[in-house]
Design a protein around this motif. Sequence first.
Motif, mmCIF file in Angstrom:
data_model
loop_
_atom_site.group_PDB
_atom_site.id
_atom_site.type_symbol
_atom_site.label_atom_id
_atom_site.label_comp_id
_atom_site.label_asym_id
_atom_site.label_seq_id
_atom_site.Cartn_x
_atom_site.Cartn_y
_atom_site.Cartn_z
ATOM 1 N N THR A 125 -1.126 57.392 25.666
ATOM 2 C CA THR A 125 -1.777 56.453 26.577
ATOM 3 C C THR A 125 -2.380 55.272 25.820
ATOM 4 O O THR A 125 -2.888 54.350 26.428
ATOM 5 N N SER A 126 -2.332 55.299 24.479
ATOM 6 C CA SER A 126 -2.816 54.174 23.676
ATOM 7 C C SER A 126 -1.763 53.886 22.614
ATOM 8 O O SER A 126 -0.593 54.148 22.816
ATOM 9 N N ASN A 127 -2.144 53.344 21.493
ATOM 10 C CA ASN A 127 -1.193 52.971 20.449
ATOM 11 C C ASN A 127 -0.434 54.179 19.913
ATOM 12 O O ASN A 127 -1.000 55.249 19.727
ATOM 13 N N LEU A 128 0.835 53.974 19.655
ATOM 14 C CA LEU A 128 1.678 55.015 19.099
ATOM 15 C C LEU A 128 2.480 54.401 17.964
ATOM 16 O O LEU A 128 3.151 53.397 18.144
ATOM 17 N N LEU A 129 2.403 54.993 16.779
ATOM 18 C CA LEU A 129 3.089 54.484 15.604
ATOM 19 C C LEU A 129 4.145 55.504 15.194
ATOM 20 O O LEU A 129 3.842 56.664 14.946
ATOM 21 N N LEU A 130 5.405 55.071 15.160
ATOM 22 C CA LEU A 130 6.509 55.968 14.810
ATOM 23 C C LEU A 130 7.218 55.455 13.572
ATOM 24 O O LEU A 130 7.450 54.249 13.409
ATOM 25 N N PHE A 131 7.626 56.351 12.685
ATOM 26 C CA PHE A 131 8.416 56.028 11.508
ATOM 27 C C PHE A 131 9.720 56.801 11.597
ATOM 28 O O PHE A 131 9.761 57.909 12.091
ATOM 29 N N THR A 132 10.791 56.233 11.094
ATOM 30 C CA THR A 132 12.057 56.951 11.003
ATOM 31 C C THR A 132 12.408 57.083 9.535
ATOM 32 O O THR A 132 12.021 56.270 8.713
ATOM 33 N N GLY A 133 13.137 58.126 9.187
ATOM 34 C CA GLY A 133 13.484 58.354 7.793
ATOM 35 C C GLY A 133 12.301 58.919 7.042
ATOM 36 O O GLY A 133 11.402 59.530 7.607
ATOM 37 N N THR A 134 12.266 58.666 5.733
ATOM 38 C CA THR A 134 11.148 59.177 4.916
ATOM 39 C C THR A 134 10.147 58.076 4.695
ATOM 40 O O THR A 134 10.466 56.888 4.668
ATOM 41 N N GLU A 135 8.922 58.444 4.477
ATOM 42 C CA GLU A 135 7.852 57.456 4.259
ATOM 43 C C GLU A 135 7.452 57.443 2.808
ATOM 44 O O GLU A 135 7.307 58.426 2.165
#
Length: 135
Positions: A125-135
């Motif tokens: 319902t607020s900010n959502l941060l997604l990463f793909t692969g490795t960080e």
Amino acid sequence: PNSPLEVNRTITFANIDTYGQFVIKTTSGANGKLLNFGVDEANALSFIQSLYRGIDVMNLVLQRYGGNVGIGVNPSYKLDVNGNVRIGSGTSSLALKITGDDNYIEFDNSGTYIKGGGNLTVSATSNLLLFTGTE
């Protein structure tokens, strides 16, 4: 007997007021505060139940003054479990896969990490941060 104290009695844990094979009570008589230990032959399980018999259940505290608790392991943490863990119940529970394969959910002070080979659904319902692969 196989030990200094051995109790033999077949029971089926039918409800909260079922007496186990071994009971520690604060008073005599049918009711009272008690710690109930038993082995349920019919359902193939063992139980520990803290209750005020005839009234309600009571809290059960392990390691009241500190120390660690282990399930299937000599503990190194406040709660140390050898195997899979589920927190909650039903379809909304959080399942943590600890051993067996490379799928896991990890929580730390920098965020939540989910690794798995299947589909992932995320709702926010607020900010959502997604990463793909490795960080």
